[in-house]
Design a protein around this motif. Sequence first.
Motif, short mmCIF file in Angstrom:
data_model
loop_
_atom_site.label_atom_id
_atom_site.label_comp_id
_atom_site.label_asym_id
_atom_site.label_seq_id
_atom_site.Cartn_x
_atom_site.Cartn_y
_atom_site.Cartn_z
N TYR A 142 0.80 -1.45 0.12
CA TYR A 142 0.23 0.01 -0.19
C TYR A 142 1.08 1.13 -0.30
N ASP A 143 0.64 2.23 -1.06
CA ASP A 143 1.25 3.07 -1.23
C ASP A 143 1.12 4.32 0.19
N ASN A 145 2.14 7.45 1.00
CA ASN A 145 1.62 8.71 0.86
C ASN A 145 0.17 9.35 -0.05
N ILE A 153 -0.18 -0.80 -4.74
CA ILE A 153 1.01 -0.68 -5.74
C ILE A 153 1.66 -2.30 -5.88
#
Length: 256
Positions: A142-143, A145, A153
Amino acid sequence: MSKISALIITYNEAIHIDALVNNLDFADELIVVDSFSNDGTFEKLQDCEHVTVYQHRFKNFPNQKNFALSKASHEWVLFLDADERLTESLRAEIIHKMANTSQNIVAYYGFFQYYFGDKPIRFSGFQSAKSFRLFKKSVCKYDENRPVHERLIVDGNTSVLNNKILHYSFRDYEHYKDKMTQYAKLKAAQLHENGKKVNLLVKYVKIAYRFFNHYIMRLGVLDGKIGYQISKLNAYEVKKRYDELARLNKLTLSKK
């Protein structure tokens, strides 16, 4: 047949625990990461056989989910929210895929049937909602940001689950409003960290556009009263986000 780890993150989800555990009884392991619930969720999970439960301080959604991924024993994981359920057809589909795993596919999207209370939402922007729910943990992350509406991702080829996930996401108006408030605060914190300022023109244009987008462009009007409430609350989330950003910016200035 490939083994599967079912993963869930929770906060005050005691009303869902029994149905959730029963719904995932086919998984080889069931791991729940709780962010210090105060409604008895953690205690209830501890009483569930075949459930491994951890407590982890909540920072944001991708951080919490990546922590859960780190606890999974098996390569394939099924990630659900506490208010999501698999139909019998979807359970059978997942079991079939685990018995016939392809080297080419590393992640599967799931589509959703959303509910407002016990009423299905057919439009209002939810008709095209999808998210990765079944995937290989070694090539997916998991991103962090993106703290709200997290993005997975994926390094590899993807496919789609044919049967929809039932998502009982909104119990009532106030429950939906609470969720929008939480999302707004998380988004505002990210904007604040990035040094963003509040532009009043942008703020009110975005509020108006969010309502118009959900109610007209995404056909919320066809969901009747519920569609209007959903569109209104999505616009409220934008307003709350900018109000919170203004508060954070003011707080920072006062400390200088």
